[in-house]
Design an enzyme around this catalytic site. Structure first.
Site, mmCIF file in Angstrom:
data_model
loop_
_atom_site.group_PDB
_atom_site.id
_atom_site.type_symbol
_atom_site.label_atom_id
_atom_site.label_comp_id
_atom_site.label_asym_id
_atom_site.label_seq_id
_atom_site.Cartn_x
_atom_site.Cartn_y
_atom_site.Cartn_z
ATOM 1 N N PRO A 72 101.246 33.954 50.915
ATOM 2 C CA PRO A 72 101.006 35.156 51.723
ATOM 3 C C PRO A 72 102.212 35.643 52.510
ATOM 4 O O PRO A 72 102.223 36.772 52.983
ATOM 5 C CB PRO A 72 99.898 34.705 52.676
ATOM 6 C CG PRO A 72 100.142 33.235 52.844
ATOM 7 C CD PRO A 72 100.616 32.755 51.502
ATOM 8 N N ASP A 103 108.911 40.451 43.898
ATOM 9 C CA ASP A 103 108.127 41.602 44.331
ATOM 10 C C ASP A 103 108.531 42.095 45.717
ATOM 11 O O ASP A 103 109.205 41.394 46.488
ATOM 12 C CB ASP A 103 106.642 41.247 44.348
ATOM 13 C CG ASP A 103 106.002 41.363 42.978
ATOM 14 O OD1 ASP A 103 106.648 41.892 42.065
ATOM 15 O OD2 ASP A 103 104.845 40.921 42.829
ATOM 16 N N LYS A 117 107.174 47.222 43.672
ATOM 17 C CA LYS A 117 106.471 48.485 43.458
ATOM 18 C C LYS A 117 105.727 48.838 44.740
ATOM 19 O O LYS A 117 105.170 47.975 45.405
ATOM 20 C CB LYS A 117 105.464 48.370 42.311
ATOM 21 C CG LYS A 117 106.102 48.223 40.949
ATOM 22 C CD LYS A 117 105.060 48.051 39.872
ATOM 23 C CE LYS A 117 104.448 46.662 39.946
ATOM 24 N NZ LYS A 117 103.559 46.375 38.805
ATOM 25 N N GLY A 128 101.354 36.024 47.115
ATOM 26 C CA GLY A 128 100.011 35.476 46.943
ATOM 27 C C GLY A 128 99.908 34.578 45.740
ATOM 28 O O GLY A 128 100.758 33.727 45.491
ATOM 29 N N MET A 142 94.065 45.089 49.091
ATOM 30 C CA MET A 142 94.561 46.469 48.921
ATOM 31 C C MET A 142 93.465 47.493 49.224
ATOM 32 O O MET A 142 93.301 48.490 48.506
ATOM 33 C CB MET A 142 95.099 46.668 47.487
ATOM 34 C CG MET A 142 96.240 45.731 47.134
ATOM 35 S SD MET A 142 96.687 45.786 45.373
ATOM 36 C CE MET A 142 95.302 44.858 44.641
#
Length: 319
Positions: A68, A91, A113, A145, A226
């Site tokens: 996380p 990421d 992204k 994650g 999300m």
């Protein structure tokens, strides 16, 4: 922990011969490197395995969960894969401190992204990790994650296998588990919630909106990834499905980092709370539909076992 000799990420034969026998000695080496990493010192560089001249041999791809946020929540295997990788594709949400665990000479490539941005569409990421592995490199695809939860691992696994490249998943601590830890509370509670549902608040363009209400029967903790931007839709969907508007909600953002924030409210105030508190991503929303609670009539009043046993109405905290 034991590495298969067949694994492309395993140490060389020479390294294995030089290693002291016994699992305790091996674990001592692993923990030594781990302590160095936590102290801010990069782990010992591992010499990449190179193919013999004229013999092209593909490398390997590891889809590694970065957890996380906090570096010390990585697994030992994740730290090991980072220390062995020739190239790391990472990421947007990967904490910079996690990248410090990579080899000093490893190439670090940002493939992040953001919502509404397409600089690194999935097809391009698939192509670059495959191309690197076909050059004989040991590739780490580092994802926040757990790679197997809403991390598009399926596409990257398929791309690797289609090209005959060995690929593995190294699981990571997912946001829902880390949120429970941050709250100091279990995701399941005896007599209240006996199942956890992981769901996403975002879908591909053109896909139907998820029916979160259908998954949130009494006794459920709904963990929404999300979901911040979709809060008004989520709130309306769940209430329309019969989830009490006074159901408990916990929102945790930037979990396990020094930016971590926690907000609590009732389901009927989810969208308003996110707006008032200016909560943004990354965040996870936990909605608890207590199976010991019942919605009385159409008033939304929450009645629990506590009421039946003590004669006193339970306290319900507002936002």
């Amino acid at each position: 922990m034991k590495l298969s000799a067949a694994s492309p990420f395993a140490p060389s034969d020479a390294a294995l011969r030089a290693r002291k026998p016994g699992i305790l000695a091996f674990m001592s080496e692993v923990f030594h490197d781990w302590r160095l990493a936590l102290a801010g010192v990069s782990p010992k560089a591992v010499t990449p395995t190179r193919s013999a001249p004229g013999r092209a041999k593909p490398g390997a791809i590891a889809l590694v969960g970065a957890g996380p946020g906090a570096r010390d929540l990585l697994t030992l295997r994740a730290a090991q894969r980072l220390s062995q990788a020739d190239i790391v594709f990472y990421d947007r949400l990967v904490d910079p401190e996690v990248l410090e665990l990579a080899r000093r000479d490893a190439e670090l490539v940002y493939v992040g992204k953001a919502v509404g941005a397409c600089a690194w569409p999935q097809e391009r990421i698939d192509a670059v990790i495959v191309a690197a592995a076909l050059q004989g490199k040991r590739v780490v695809r580092l994802k926040s994650g757990d790679p197997g939860l809403f991390g598009r691992a399926t596409e990257e696994l398929a791309a690797a296998r289609a090209n005959g490249i060995p690929v593995e998943i190294v699981p990571g601590v997912t946001a829902a588990s880390a949120a429970g830890a941050a709250l100091g509370r279990s995701l399941t509670e005896r007599g209240a919630t006996d199942r956890v549902v992981f769901a996403t608040g975002m879908c591909r363009a053109g896909d139907d909106t998820p029916d979160w209400g259908a998954s949130t029967r009494p006794g459920t903790t709904l963990a929404l990834y999300m979901g911040v931007r979709q809060a008004p839709v989520i709130e309306a969907n769940l209430i329309a499905a019969g989830v009490p508007a006074v159901s408990e909600v916990e929102i945790v953002s930037d979990i396990s980092t020094d930016r971590q924030r926690i907000a609590t409210c009732q389901l009927g105030a989810l969208a308003a709370t996110i707006r008032a508190e200016a909560i943004g991503n990354p965040a996870i929303i936990l909605i608890r539909h207590d199976k010991g609670a019942a919605c009385v009539g159409g008033t939304g009043e929450l009645q629990s076992r506590e009421t039946a046993e003590t004669g006193k109405a339970p306290l319900v905290a507002s936002c």
